[in-house]
Motif scaffolding. Structure first.
Motif, mmCIF file in Angstrom:
data_model
loop_
_atom_site.group_PDB
_atom_site.id
_atom_site.type_symbol
_atom_site.label_atom_id
_atom_site.label_comp_id
_atom_site.label_asym_id
_atom_site.label_seq_id
_atom_site.Cartn_x
_atom_site.Cartn_y
_atom_site.Cartn_z
ATOM 1 N N ALA A 1 -34.522 -26.865 9.345
ATOM 2 C CA ALA A 1 -34.367 -27.866 10.412
ATOM 3 C C ALA A 1 -34.866 -27.320 11.745
ATOM 4 N N ASN A 2 -34.806 -25.995 11.907
ATOM 5 C CA ASN A 2 -35.222 -25.369 13.162
ATOM 6 C C ASN A 2 -36.456 -24.487 13.012
ATOM 7 N N ASN A 3 -37.123 -24.603 11.856
ATOM 8 C CA ASN A 3 -38.397 -23.898 11.631
ATOM 9 C C ASN A 3 -38.292 -22.400 11.898
ATOM 10 N N THR A 4 -37.216 -21.802 11.404
ATOM 11 C CA THR A 4 -36.975 -20.390 11.696
ATOM 12 C C THR A 4 -36.562 -19.650 10.432
ATOM 13 N N VAL A 5 -37.054 -18.433 10.291
ATOM 14 C CA VAL A 5 -36.612 -17.536 9.232
ATOM 15 C C VAL A 5 -35.996 -16.307 9.898
ATOM 16 N N TYR A 6 -34.974 -15.766 9.251
ATOM 17 C CA TYR A 6 -34.218 -14.657 9.821
ATOM 18 C C TYR A 6 -34.243 -13.459 8.882
ATOM 19 N N LEU A 7 -34.026 -12.294 9.469
ATOM 20 C CA LEU A 7 -33.802 -11.081 8.692
ATOM 21 C C LEU A 7 -32.619 -10.353 9.322
ATOM 22 N N GLN A 8 -31.496 -10.381 8.621
ATOM 23 C CA GLN A 8 -30.319 -9.639 9.056
ATOM 24 C C GLN A 8 -30.410 -8.234 8.487
ATOM 25 N N MET A 9 -30.329 -7.238 9.353
ATOM 26 C CA MET A 9 -30.460 -5.840 8.942
ATOM 27 C C MET A 9 -29.198 -5.084 9.325
ATOM 28 N N ASN A 10 -28.531 -4.529 8.347
ATOM 29 C CA ASN A 10 -27.285 -3.786 8.557
ATOM 30 C C ASN A 10 -27.457 -2.335 8.120
ATOM 31 N N SER A 11 -26.534 -1.503 8.571
ATOM 32 C CA SER A 11 -26.518 -0.084 8.181
ATOM 33 C C SER A 11 -27.885 0.555 8.373
ATOM 34 N N LEU A 12 -28.462 0.325 9.506
ATOM 35 C CA LEU A 12 -29.815 0.799 9.764
ATOM 36 C C LEU A 12 -29.874 2.316 9.852
ATOM 37 N N LYS A 13 -31.006 2.844 9.392
ATOM 38 C CA LYS A 13 -31.260 4.277 9.403
ATOM 39 C C LYS A 13 -32.534 4.561 10.184
ATOM 40 N N PRO A 14 -32.716 5.795 10.651
ATOM 41 C CA PRO A 14 -33.967 6.109 11.370
ATOM 42 C C PRO A 14 -35.225 5.783 10.567
ATOM 43 N N GLU A 15 -35.163 5.884 9.267
ATOM 44 C CA GLU A 15 -36.340 5.573 8.448
ATOM 45 C C GLU A 15 -36.653 4.084 8.378
ATOM 46 N N ASP A 16 -35.785 3.259 8.936
ATOM 47 C CA ASP A 16 -36.074 1.825 9.049
ATOM 48 C C ASP A 16 -36.920 1.512 10.280
ATOM 49 N N THR A 17 -37.174 2.524 11.098
ATOM 50 C CA THR A 17 -38.000 2.334 12.284
ATOM 51 C C THR A 17 -39.407 1.906 11.888
ATOM 52 N N VAL B 1 -31.690 0.552 18.369
ATOM 53 C CA VAL B 1 -30.322 0.520 17.857
ATOM 54 C C VAL B 1 -29.980 1.895 17.305
ATOM 55 N N GLN B 2 -28.731 2.251 17.370
ATOM 56 C CA GLN B 2 -28.293 3.522 16.802
ATOM 57 C C GLN B 2 -28.151 3.410 15.288
ATOM 58 N N ALA B 3 -28.269 4.538 14.628
ATOM 59 C CA ALA B 3 -28.085 4.570 13.179
ATOM 60 C C ALA B 3 -26.718 3.993 12.820
ATOM 61 N N GLY B 4 -26.707 3.188 11.772
ATOM 62 C CA GLY B 4 -25.491 2.505 11.356
ATOM 63 C C GLY B 4 -25.317 1.129 11.973
ATOM 64 N N GLY B 5 -26.146 0.819 12.953
ATOM 65 C CA GLY B 5 -26.050 -0.456 13.632
ATOM 66 C C GLY B 5 -26.771 -1.573 12.898
ATOM 67 N N SER B 6 -26.773 -2.728 13.537
ATOM 68 C CA SER B 6 -27.367 -3.934 12.940
ATOM 69 C C SER B 6 -28.290 -4.616 13.938
ATOM 70 N N GLY C 1 -37.426 -5.704 -1.058
ATOM 71 C CA GLY C 1 -37.981 -4.417 -1.388
ATOM 72 C C GLY C 1 -36.900 -3.486 -1.904
ATOM 73 N N ASP C 2 -37.331 -2.462 -2.617
ATOM 74 C CA ASP C 2 -36.371 -1.567 -3.262
ATOM 75 C C ASP C 2 -35.407 -0.927 -2.266
ATOM 76 N N PHE C 3 -35.885 -0.637 -1.067
ATOM 77 C CA PHE C 3 -35.056 0.071 -0.098
ATOM 78 C C PHE C 3 -34.007 -0.844 0.528
ATOM 79 N N ALA C 4 -34.190 -2.171 0.369
ATOM 80 C CA ALA C 4 -33.323 -3.125 1.066
ATOM 81 C C ALA C 4 -31.883 -3.023 0.598
ATOM 82 N N GLY C 5 -31.715 -2.797 -0.712
ATOM 83 C CA GLY C 5 -30.449 -2.395 -1.313
ATOM 84 C C GLY C 5 -29.196 -3.018 -0.742
ATOM 85 N N GLY C 6 -29.198 -4.341 -0.500
ATOM 86 C CA GLY C 6 -28.005 -4.973 0.019
ATOM 87 C C GLY C 6 -27.842 -4.824 1.518
ATOM 88 N N LYS C 7 -28.719 -4.048 2.174
ATOM 89 C CA LYS C 7 -28.629 -3.879 3.620
ATOM 90 C C LYS C 7 -29.241 -5.033 4.383
#
Length: 127
Positions: A75-91, A12-17, A61-67
């Motif tokens: 009911a569907n045995n699933t956990v999610y992680l929504q990631m917004n405003s991604l940066k290269p350091e999130d790689t 994903v490009q920087a700033g993407g989700s 985590g501290d870096f998560a900062g609302g992102k």
């Protein structure tokens, strides 16, 4: 014993989700504290987020900062992680983890507190 399978990673490009999913099987999903961790090359595994059995309590985590937002669908045995405003350091490789103990903020911020792990999904953020 629970098995975990992550999906949703990619480039994903920087700033993407991205939205990561972790499907669980083989256990009573609603009785596991769930967590997300990440590990970049040459670095230690890092806490991203955790969520209590019924999803009422979350921590980040501290870096998560609302992102980042963790959620679960028992009911569907699933956990999610929504990631917004991604940066290269999130790689990193992002891992899903499960622990049968009731949620504890400090305890479940540590990787060695979790008993079960998925294989990981690669997230790459380009600049």
């Amino acid at each position: 014993q629970v098995q975990l399978v992550e999906s949703g990673g990619g480039l994903v490009q920087a700033g993407g989700s991205l939205r990561l999913s972790c499907a669980a099987s083989g256990g009573t999903f609603s009785r596991y504290t769930m967590g997300w961790f990440r590990q970049a090359p040459g670095k230690e595994r890092e806490f991203v987020a955790a969520i209590s059995w019924v999803g009422r309590i979350t921590s980040y985590g501290d870096f998560a900062g609302g992102k980042f937002t963790i959620s679960r669908d028992n009911a569907n045995n699933t956990v999610y992680l929504q990631m917004n405003s991604l940066k290269p350091e999130d790689t990193a490789v992002y891992y899903c983890a499960a622990d049968p103990a009731p949620y504890s903020e400090n305890y479940h911020s540590r990787a060695n507190s979790f008993d079960y792990w998925g294989q990981g999904t690669q997230v790459t953020v380009s600049s």
